[in-house]
Every structure is written in structure tokens, then in C-alpha cells.
Design a protein around this motif. Sequence first.
Motif, PDB file in Angstrom:
ATOM      1  N   VAL A  97       0.844  -1.201   0.000  1.00 49.56           N
ATOM      2  CA  VAL A  97       0.000   0.000   0.000  1.00 49.56           C
ATOM      3  C   VAL A  97       0.879   1.251   0.000  1.00 49.56           C
ATOM      4  N   ALA A  98       1.934   1.243   0.805  1.00 46.76           N
ATOM      5  CA  ALA A  98       2.844   2.387   0.856  1.00 46.76           C
ATOM      6  C   ALA A  98       3.539   2.592  -0.483  1.00 46.76           C
ATOM      7  N   ASP A  99       3.953   1.495  -1.127  1.00 43.96           N
ATOM      8  CA  ASP A  99       4.589   1.600  -2.449  1.00 43.96           C
ATOM      9  C   ASP A  99       3.623   2.182  -3.475  1.00 43.96           C
ATOM     10  N   GLU A 100       2.391   1.710  -3.446  1.00 43.36           N
ATOM     11  CA  GLU A 100       1.389   2.219  -4.392  1.00 43.36           C
ATOM     12  C   GLU A 100       1.118   3.700  -4.125  1.00 43.36           C
ATOM     13  N   HIS A 101       1.020   4.053  -2.870  1.00 39.94           N
ATOM     14  CA  HIS A 101       0.804   5.450  -2.500  1.00 39.94           C
ATOM     15  C   HIS A 101       1.984   6.304  -2.968  1.00 39.94           C
ATOM     16  N   SER A 102       3.186   5.788  -2.797  1.00 41.91           N
ATOM     17  CA  SER A 102       4.388   6.517  -3.228  1.00 41.91           C
ATOM     18  C   SER A 102       4.402   6.690  -4.744  1.00 41.91           C
ATOM     19  N   ARG A 103       4.050   5.637  -5.491  1.00 34.60           N
ATOM     20  CA  ARG A 103       3.991   5.739  -6.958  1.00 34.60           C
ATOM     21  C   ARG A 103       2.955   6.777  -7.381  1.00 34.60           C
ATOM     22  N   HIS A 104       1.815   6.741  -6.713  1.00 34.43           N
ATOM     23  CA  HIS A 104       0.759   7.708  -7.049  1.00 34.43           C
ATOM     24  C   HIS A 104       1.231   9.129  -6.764  1.00 34.43           C
ATOM     25  N   MET A 105       1.875   9.331  -5.622  1.00 33.29           N
ATOM     26  CA  MET A 105       2.371  10.675  -5.277  1.00 33.29           C
ATOM     27  C   MET A 105       3.433  11.124  -6.271  1.00 33.29           C
ATOM     28  N   ASN A 106       4.324  10.214  -6.672  1.00 35.42           N
ATOM     29  CA  ASN A 106       5.364  10.577  -7.649  1.00 35.42           C
ATOM     30  C   ASN A 106       4.736  10.957  -8.985  1.00 35.42           C
ATOM     31  N   ALA A 107       3.731  10.179  -9.418  1.00 32.47           N
ATOM     32  CA  ALA A 107       3.061  10.496 -10.682  1.00 32.47           C
ATOM     33  C   ALA A 107       2.360  11.849 -10.590  1.00 32.47           C
ATOM     34  N   THR A 108       1.721  12.104  -9.463  1.00 35.76           N
ATOM     35  CA  THR A 108       1.035  13.379  -9.267  1.00 35.76           C
ATOM     36  C   THR A 108       2.036  14.528  -9.253  1.00 35.76           C
ATOM     37  N   LEU A 109       3.166  14.320  -8.601  1.00 39.56           N
ATOM     38  CA  LEU A 109       4.199  15.352  -8.553  1.00 39.56           C
ATOM     39  C   LEU A 109       4.756  15.636  -9.950  1.00 39.56           C
TER      40      LEU A 109
END
Length: 109
Positions: free
Chosen positions: A37-49
Amino acid sequence: MTPLLYNCGGDDLELKEEMEKQFVDLVTEELKLQEAVADEHSRHMNATLLEAKRVASQYQKEAEKCNAATEICESARERAEALLIKERKITSLWEKRARQSGWEGEANT
């Protein structure tokens, strides 16, 4: 509580080890899920950034174009104003010469 229920399976070493193993497996599984879940959240945040940086860059380029166009327009306005002032002076001079030569303009009729 009876001691028998409280110490359920406590005397059975194999059962105790199996229960501890199951507990460790459950905790390990939970940690893996949390990591996923943390990895997915991190990927989503990176994509958003990255998207935010892309959009900000696009807006910055558009702002630079607007600023350049504004500078060009302001420069053209200043030149036009200077030419208008020059033209008014020339017109005033010719009107003055014409009046000296006897011309009566529309304002005097």
C-alpha cells in the motif's frame, strides 16, 4: 477463568509453535500488505508530482510568452505615442503656417 481454558494448548509444544508460526506469518503478511500500500501510495504521489511539475512548466512557458508579448506591445505603444506627438507637432506647425498665409480653419468659420 479456569486454568485449563486460560492455558489452552500451553502444554502442547507443537501447538504452541504452530500458533506462534501462524502469528508470525500473519504479522509478516500484514507488513507486506502495508508495504504494498505504501509503495502504491508513493507511486501515485510521484506520478502526481511529475504531472504538477509538467503543468507548472507549461504555465511558466505560457507566462513567459505573455510577458514577451506584453513587452512588445508596450514598446509598440510607446513608439506609436512618440510618432503621434511628432505628427501633432508637424500638424500644428503646418496649421500655424497656413493661418499665417490667410487660411481660416473650420474652427473659425
